[in-house]
Design a protein around this motif. Structure first.
Motif, mmCIF file in Angstrom:
data_model
loop_
_atom_site.group_PDB
_atom_site.id
_atom_site.type_symbol
_atom_site.label_atom_id
_atom_site.label_comp_id
_atom_site.label_asym_id
_atom_site.label_seq_id
_atom_site.Cartn_x
_atom_site.Cartn_y
_atom_site.Cartn_z
ATOM 1 N N TYR A 194 0.671 -1.140 -0.034
ATOM 2 C CA TYR A 194 -0.248 0.006 -0.081
ATOM 3 C C TYR A 194 0.922 1.349 0.017
ATOM 4 O O TYR A 194 0.272 2.402 -0.076
ATOM 5 C CB TYR A 194 -0.750 -0.064 1.401
ATOM 6 N N ASN A 195 2.201 1.043 -0.044
ATOM 7 C CA ASN A 195 3.230 2.280 -0.043
ATOM 8 C C ASN A 195 2.755 3.051 1.335
ATOM 9 O O ASN A 195 3.027 4.269 1.316
ATOM 10 C CB ASN A 195 2.853 3.267 -1.315
ATOM 11 N N ASN A 196 2.175 2.559 2.452
ATOM 12 C CA ASN A 196 1.787 3.213 3.628
ATOM 13 C C ASN A 196 1.115 4.559 3.206
ATOM 14 O O ASN A 196 1.226 5.594 3.935
ATOM 15 C CB ASN A 196 3.089 3.400 4.470
ATOM 16 N N GLU A 197 0.257 4.650 2.279
ATOM 17 C CA GLU A 197 -0.633 5.711 1.805
ATOM 18 C C GLU A 197 -2.083 5.259 2.180
ATOM 19 O O GLU A 197 -2.573 4.564 1.431
ATOM 20 C CB GLU A 197 -0.471 6.120 0.361
ATOM 21 N N PHE A 198 -2.853 5.953 3.073
ATOM 22 C CA PHE A 198 -3.984 5.709 3.585
ATOM 23 C C PHE A 198 -4.642 7.173 3.506
ATOM 24 O O PHE A 198 -4.285 7.992 4.303
ATOM 25 C CB PHE A 198 -4.177 5.030 4.820
ATOM 26 N N ILE A 199 -5.996 7.430 2.893
ATOM 27 C CA ILE A 199 -6.874 8.503 3.015
ATOM 28 C C ILE A 199 -8.052 8.169 3.558
ATOM 29 O O ILE A 199 -8.558 7.284 3.152
ATOM 30 C CB ILE A 199 -6.925 9.194 1.658
ATOM 31 N N VAL A 200 -8.411 8.718 4.731
ATOM 32 C CA VAL A 200 -9.738 8.301 5.496
ATOM 33 C C VAL A 200 -10.987 8.821 4.434
ATOM 34 O O VAL A 200 -11.239 9.932 4.326
ATOM 35 C CB VAL A 200 -9.747 9.226 6.770
ATOM 36 N N ALA A 201 -11.762 7.928 4.405
ATOM 37 C CA ALA A 201 -13.132 8.046 3.524
ATOM 38 C C ALA A 201 -14.297 8.293 4.532
ATOM 39 O O ALA A 201 -15.056 9.167 4.392
ATOM 40 C CB ALA A 201 -13.384 6.976 2.396
ATOM 41 N N SER A 202 -14.329 7.309 5.526
ATOM 42 C CA SER A 202 -15.429 7.326 6.539
ATOM 43 C C SER A 202 -14.947 6.678 7.799
ATOM 44 O O SER A 202 -14.129 5.891 7.808
ATOM 45 C CB SER A 202 -16.784 6.948 5.883
ATOM 46 N N LEU A 203 -15.805 6.772 9.155
ATOM 47 C CA LEU A 203 -15.644 5.993 9.874
ATOM 48 C C LEU A 203 -16.843 5.620 10.562
ATOM 49 O O LEU A 203 -17.896 5.963 10.319
ATOM 50 C CB LEU A 203 -15.304 7.171 11.089
ATOM 51 N N HIS A 204 -16.585 4.276 11.229
ATOM 52 C CA HIS A 204 -17.779 3.548 11.678
ATOM 53 C C HIS A 204 -17.389 3.014 13.024
ATOM 54 O O HIS A 204 -16.137 2.560 13.297
ATOM 55 C CB HIS A 204 -18.100 2.155 10.709
ATOM 56 N N ASP A 205 -18.317 2.996 13.637
ATOM 57 C CA ASP A 205 -18.237 1.920 15.282
ATOM 58 C C ASP A 205 -17.515 0.647 14.937
ATOM 59 O O ASP A 205 -18.161 -0.353 14.038
ATOM 60 C CB ASP A 205 -19.422 2.068 16.044
ATOM 61 N N LEU A 206 -16.729 0.022 15.782
ATOM 62 C CA LEU A 206 -16.202 -1.266 15.593
ATOM 63 C C LEU A 206 -16.623 -1.974 16.837
ATOM 64 O O LEU A 206 -16.609 -1.530 18.199
ATOM 65 C CB LEU A 206 -14.897 -1.444 15.828
ATOM 66 N N HIS A 207 -17.730 -3.179 16.566
ATOM 67 C CA HIS A 207 -18.309 -3.531 17.596
ATOM 68 C C HIS A 207 -17.661 -4.846 18.183
ATOM 69 O O HIS A 207 -17.087 -5.547 17.215
ATOM 70 C CB HIS A 207 -19.883 -3.854 17.443
ATOM 71 N N GLU A 208 -17.865 -5.247 19.570
ATOM 72 C CA GLU A 208 -17.326 -6.555 19.912
ATOM 73 C C GLU A 208 -18.681 -7.719 19.528
ATOM 74 O O GLU A 208 -19.751 -7.049 19.516
ATOM 75 C CB GLU A 208 -17.395 -6.554 21.445
ATOM 76 N N TYR A 209 -18.315 -8.733 19.015
ATOM 77 C CA TYR A 209 -19.177 -9.908 18.564
ATOM 78 C C TYR A 209 -19.186 -10.875 19.519
ATOM 79 O O TYR A 209 -18.076 -11.377 19.970
ATOM 80 C CB TYR A 209 -19.008 -10.298 17.165
ATOM 81 N N ASN A 210 -20.377 -11.623 19.940
ATOM 82 C CA ASN A 210 -20.333 -12.694 20.820
ATOM 83 C C ASN A 210 -20.475 -13.954 19.868
ATOM 84 O O ASN A 210 -20.297 -14.062 18.535
ATOM 85 C CB ASN A 210 -21.550 -12.592 21.938
ATOM 86 N N ASP A 211 -20.670 -14.921 20.413
ATOM 87 C CA ASP A 211 -20.691 -16.297 19.645
ATOM 88 C C ASP A 211 -21.884 -16.268 18.682
ATOM 89 O O ASP A 211 -21.666 -17.231 17.557
ATOM 90 C CB ASP A 211 -20.433 -17.636 20.589
ATOM 91 N N ASP A 212 -22.976 -15.678 18.815
ATOM 92 C CA ASP A 212 -23.995 -15.758 18.104
ATOM 93 C C ASP A 212 -23.828 -14.602 17.216
ATOM 94 O O ASP A 212 -24.868 -14.479 16.232
ATOM 95 C CB ASP A 212 -25.388 -15.382 19.030
ATOM 96 N N GLY A 213 -22.808 -13.886 17.030
ATOM 97 C CA GLY A 213 -22.609 -12.963 15.807
ATOM 98 C C GLY A 213 -23.459 -11.754 16.181
ATOM 99 O O GLY A 213 -23.511 -10.764 15.298
ATOM 100 N N VAL A 214 -23.963 -11.420 17.436
ATOM 101 C CA VAL A 214 -24.465 -10.326 17.895
ATOM 102 C C VAL A 214 -23.642 -9.333 18.250
ATOM 103 O O VAL A 214 -22.897 -9.550 19.169
ATOM 104 C CB VAL A 214 -25.755 -10.629 18.979
#
Length: 101
Positions: free
Chosen positions: A11-31
């Motif tokens: 990736y040539n260590n080049e990253f441009i931020v397009a959008s942000l989203h919450d990162l959730h913890e998931y349990n065994d049921d995928g919830v």
């Protein structure tokens, strides 16, 4: 076994931020459970603006000012995996900062 990806070569260590989203913890049921960080949707200029997601353990509100900006990723780990017969890359970083131009 993990197959690591060299992000400098890929990736040539080049990253441009397009959008942000919450990162959730998931349990065994995928919830989805509590929010554990932010998933940053980035574009990579050196790869025809390919989209990649980067997971960081930071609050989304603290990162809003980075949308549209070039960033540097701290302690980056990129691992290749197969999903629906395609090779994909999972990228995690301990932190993210705005890259100085």
């Amino acid at each position: 076994m993990k197959i690591f990806v060299d992000t400098n070569k890929t990736y040539n260590n080049e990253f441009i931020v397009a959008s942000l989203h919450d990162l959730h913890e998931y349990n065994d049921d995928g919830v989805a459970g509590k929010v554990i960080g932010t998933k940053i949707d980035c574009v990579v200029p050196s790869r025809a603006y390919e989209h990649v997601n980067v997971k960081v353990p930071r609050n989304k509100d603290d990162l809003e000012k980075l949308v549209g900006k070039s960033i540097s990723l701290m302690n980056i780990e990129a691992v290749a995996y197969i999903y629906q017969h395609r090779v994909r890359v999972s990228i995690k970083a301990s932190d993210v900062i705005e890259k100085n131009k």
